[in-house]
Design a protein around this motif. Structure first.
Motif, mmCIF file in Angstrom:
data_model
loop_
_atom_site.group_PDB
_atom_site.id
_atom_site.type_symbol
_atom_site.label_atom_id
_atom_site.label_comp_id
_atom_site.label_asym_id
_atom_site.label_seq_id
_atom_site.Cartn_x
_atom_site.Cartn_y
_atom_site.Cartn_z
ATOM 1 N N UNK A 137 -8.824 -7.679 -10.067
ATOM 2 C CA UNK A 137 -10.059 -6.861 -10.123
ATOM 3 C C UNK A 137 -9.983 -5.901 -9.005
ATOM 4 N N UNK A 138 -9.291 -5.955 -7.781
ATOM 5 C CA UNK A 138 -9.379 -5.193 -6.957
ATOM 6 C C UNK A 138 -8.237 -4.685 -6.566
ATOM 7 N N UNK A 139 -7.954 -3.545 -5.990
ATOM 8 C CA UNK A 139 -6.666 -3.069 -5.264
ATOM 9 C C UNK A 139 -6.950 -2.600 -4.088
ATOM 10 N N UNK A 140 -6.036 -3.054 -2.950
ATOM 11 C CA UNK A 140 -6.236 -3.115 -1.849
ATOM 12 C C UNK A 140 -5.104 -2.500 -1.013
ATOM 13 N N UNK A 141 -5.508 -1.523 -0.232
ATOM 14 C CA UNK A 141 -4.738 -0.987 0.768
ATOM 15 C C UNK A 141 -4.593 -1.773 1.902
ATOM 16 N N UNK A 142 -3.309 -2.395 2.271
ATOM 17 C CA UNK A 142 -3.277 -3.347 3.659
ATOM 18 C C UNK A 142 -2.079 -3.406 3.970
ATOM 19 N N UNK A 143 -1.608 -4.352 4.955
ATOM 20 C CA UNK A 143 -0.138 -4.516 5.539
ATOM 21 C C UNK A 143 -0.008 -3.686 6.760
ATOM 22 N N UNK A 144 -0.097 -2.326 6.123
ATOM 23 C CA UNK A 144 0.038 -1.287 7.528
ATOM 24 C C UNK A 144 -1.407 -0.781 7.742
ATOM 25 N N UNK A 145 -1.660 0.127 8.658
ATOM 26 C CA UNK A 145 -2.938 0.621 8.619
ATOM 27 C C UNK A 145 -3.261 1.589 7.703
ATOM 28 N N UNK A 146 -4.415 1.416 6.725
ATOM 29 C CA UNK A 146 -4.531 2.183 5.507
ATOM 30 C C UNK A 146 -5.151 3.627 5.874
ATOM 31 N N UNK A 147 -5.662 3.845 7.011
ATOM 32 C CA UNK A 147 -6.328 5.100 7.402
ATOM 33 C C UNK A 147 -4.948 6.113 7.547
ATOM 34 N N UNK A 148 -4.010 5.806 8.164
ATOM 35 C CA UNK A 148 -3.149 6.792 8.256
ATOM 36 C C UNK A 148 -2.022 7.116 7.171
ATOM 37 N N UNK A 149 -2.519 6.197 6.131
ATOM 38 C CA UNK A 149 -1.786 6.691 4.674
ATOM 39 C C UNK A 149 -3.011 6.816 3.574
ATOM 40 N N UNK A 150 -3.934 7.525 4.226
ATOM 41 C CA UNK A 150 -5.342 7.636 3.279
ATOM 42 C C UNK A 150 -5.112 8.364 2.009
ATOM 43 N N UNK A 151 -4.212 9.308 2.336
ATOM 44 C CA UNK A 151 -3.885 10.353 0.973
ATOM 45 C C UNK A 151 -3.470 9.499 -0.201
ATOM 46 N N UNK A 152 -2.351 8.629 0.099
ATOM 47 C CA UNK A 152 -1.735 7.776 -0.848
ATOM 48 C C UNK A 152 -2.652 6.908 -1.444
ATOM 49 N N UNK A 153 -3.588 6.043 -0.735
ATOM 50 C CA UNK A 153 -4.489 4.926 -0.957
ATOM 51 C C UNK A 153 -5.469 5.803 -1.726
ATOM 52 N N UNK A 154 -5.930 6.945 -1.684
ATOM 53 C CA UNK A 154 -6.892 7.565 -2.497
ATOM 54 C C UNK A 154 -6.318 7.933 -3.857
ATOM 55 N N UNK A 155 -5.092 8.344 -3.903
ATOM 56 C CA UNK A 155 -4.281 8.816 -5.180
ATOM 57 C C UNK A 155 -4.393 7.276 -6.046
ATOM 58 N N UNK A 156 -4.163 6.268 -5.370
ATOM 59 C CA UNK A 156 -3.892 5.033 -6.165
ATOM 60 C C UNK A 156 -5.300 4.594 -6.536
ATOM 61 N N UNK A 157 -6.444 4.852 -5.701
ATOM 62 C CA UNK A 157 -7.800 4.477 -5.985
ATOM 63 C C UNK A 157 -8.394 5.145 -7.337
ATOM 64 N N UNK A 158 -8.050 6.272 -7.046
ATOM 65 C CA UNK A 158 -8.522 7.331 -8.344
ATOM 66 C C UNK A 158 -7.987 6.703 -9.617
ATOM 67 N N UNK A 159 -6.874 6.185 -9.857
ATOM 68 C CA UNK A 159 -6.296 5.732 -11.117
ATOM 69 C C UNK A 159 -6.929 4.009 -11.045
ATOM 70 N N UNK A 160 -7.211 3.557 -10.151
ATOM 71 C CA UNK A 160 -7.630 2.118 -10.140
ATOM 72 C C UNK A 160 -9.061 2.163 -10.787
ATOM 73 N N UNK A 161 -9.980 3.458 -10.047
ATOM 74 C CA UNK A 161 -11.244 3.261 -10.748
ATOM 75 C C UNK A 161 -11.262 3.593 -12.139
#
Ligand code: SF4
Length: 373
Positions: A137-161
């Motif tokens: 139900x949820x996609x989570x950016x974790x394990x490393x610090x997600x802020x420093x890889x925010x662009x990649x997380x946002x691209x994944x989150x666009x698809x997740x939404x």
């Protein structure tokens, strides 16, 4: 054979313009985290994964350092869709260097030769398809610090939404206003590790305390659902005086923010402090409650912390969610997010109904599916 740095160097994309500032003809400032590194041509930031080449800030892209499916309780989020499956991904690198890091294989990959976690090439579409197929139900950016890889997380989150999934960061909270504005349209849940309430301790870990406090305040203002975790380490952050200040701060932002005080076990380079005991967690929890926090939880020692794994109504004390570790044993919150006994609204992001729990232990999905060459 290529070094890890060389492997990662070709897995990059240009930084989001919102996170880049040209501060002079040959220097660029990165705003992805609170370090706000100014970088000349050829230099990398403190995180080592964002670097300047030919006048462009390059940022990590196109791979994961790890994927795992967890109960959302493991993140931990206790007030967001209990029982849901959280599909977690991480990249490599971190902007801090905590000696007790429990994700050091991914977070310290470029600082520590013992940390080996080879990247797996993938796409946002493949990750989200995998998450959907597994019932997350949820996609989570974790394990490393997600802020420093925010662009990649946002691209994944666009698809997740687009696929109807929620999104989350599990982060040290060392953010900036530009990065919070950048992720805000795409993020639902945010967990901050508040590691200490002493700036000298934060400096030992490679950061400063003030940006983390500012992030906590700002996430509440931005209406992102926030939970806070403090890993309790004897001799580092467990003095009653420090815990009183830490919990008073959280309560001053909102007494409705869940605070998870969790047990340290010897890890990575921190092997001196004794493991945290249930009694230590309960002492800290008492301090949190005395500060006015309404939802205090004790983690990492299931079954030995009394009532501190359960959610009780802040108004009438009725048992609302009973847990053992990550397992939800009983769920009584009403479809509109209230206590069934007294009707008090319970802060959080609740589903219309509890669908049961998909898993109560983490597992690694078949990463073979993720390889997109
Ligand atoms: S993410 Fe943080 S540490 Fe990395 S380059 Fe940007 S400001 Fe520096």
């Amino acid at each position: 054979m290529a070094t890890l740095a060389e492997v990662l160097e070709i897995r990059t994309a240009p930084a989001a313009p919102e996170l880049v500032e040209n501060i002079s003809s040959n220097r660029i400032r990165c705003h992805a985290c609170g370090h706000r590194c100014p970088m000349p041509e050829g230099a990398a930031g403190v995180c080592k994964v964002r670097f300047v080449r030919e006048g462009t800030l390059h940022v990590p892209w196109g791979y994961v350092g790890g994927v795992q499916c967890d109960p959302i309780e493991k993140k931990p989020f206790f007030h967001a869709h209990p029982g849901a499956l959280a599909y977690s991904f991480g990249m490599l690198g971190c902007d801090l260097h905590c000696s007790y890091c429990q994700n050091w294989v991914t977070s310290q990959a470029l600082r520590d030769l013992g940390a080996v976690s080879p990247p797996v090439d993938t796409t946002p579409r493949a990750l989200v398809a995998d998450a959907k197929e597994l019932g997350a139900r949820v996609v989570v950016s974790t394990y490393n610090e997600p802020l420093i890889t925010a662009e990649w997380a946002v691209e994944i989150f666009r698809h997740a939404r687009e696929a109807g999934l929620m999104t989350a960061f599990v982060s040290n909270g060392n953010a900036t206003e530009p990065v919070l504005q950048f992720i805000r349209p795409w993020i639902d849940l945010y967990k901050v590790d508040l590691k200490s309430f002493d700036d000298r301790h934060y400096r030992q870990l490679g950061g400063r305390m003030e940006p983390i406090l500012a992030t906590i305040r700002r996430l509440r203002e931005l209406d992102v659902w926030l939970e806070i975790v403090t890993l309790l380490i004897h001799g580092f952050n467990d003095s009653p005086e420090e815990l009183e200040r830490l919990t008073a701060f959280i309560a001053s932002v909102s007494p409705d923010i869940p605070w998870h005080v969790t047990a340290f076990h010897k890890d990575y380079r921190m092997n001196d402090p004794e493991n945290t005991t249930p009694e230590m967690l309960m002492m800290a929890a008492d301090i949190g409650r005395a500060a006015g926090l309404r939802y205090v939880y004790a983690g990492n020692i299931p079954g030995r912390v009394g009532d501190l794994e359960n959610t009780r109504c802040h108004s009438c004390s009725a048992l609302l969610i009973e847990r053992h570790g990550y397992l939800v044993r009983q769920y009584r919150i009403t479809p509109d997010g209230a206590c069934p006994d007294c009707g008090a609204r319970i802060p959080g992001r609740w589903g219309r109904r509890f669908d049961g729990q998909l898993i109560s232990t983490p597992f690694v999905p078949g990463t073979r599916r993720l390889r997109i060459y």
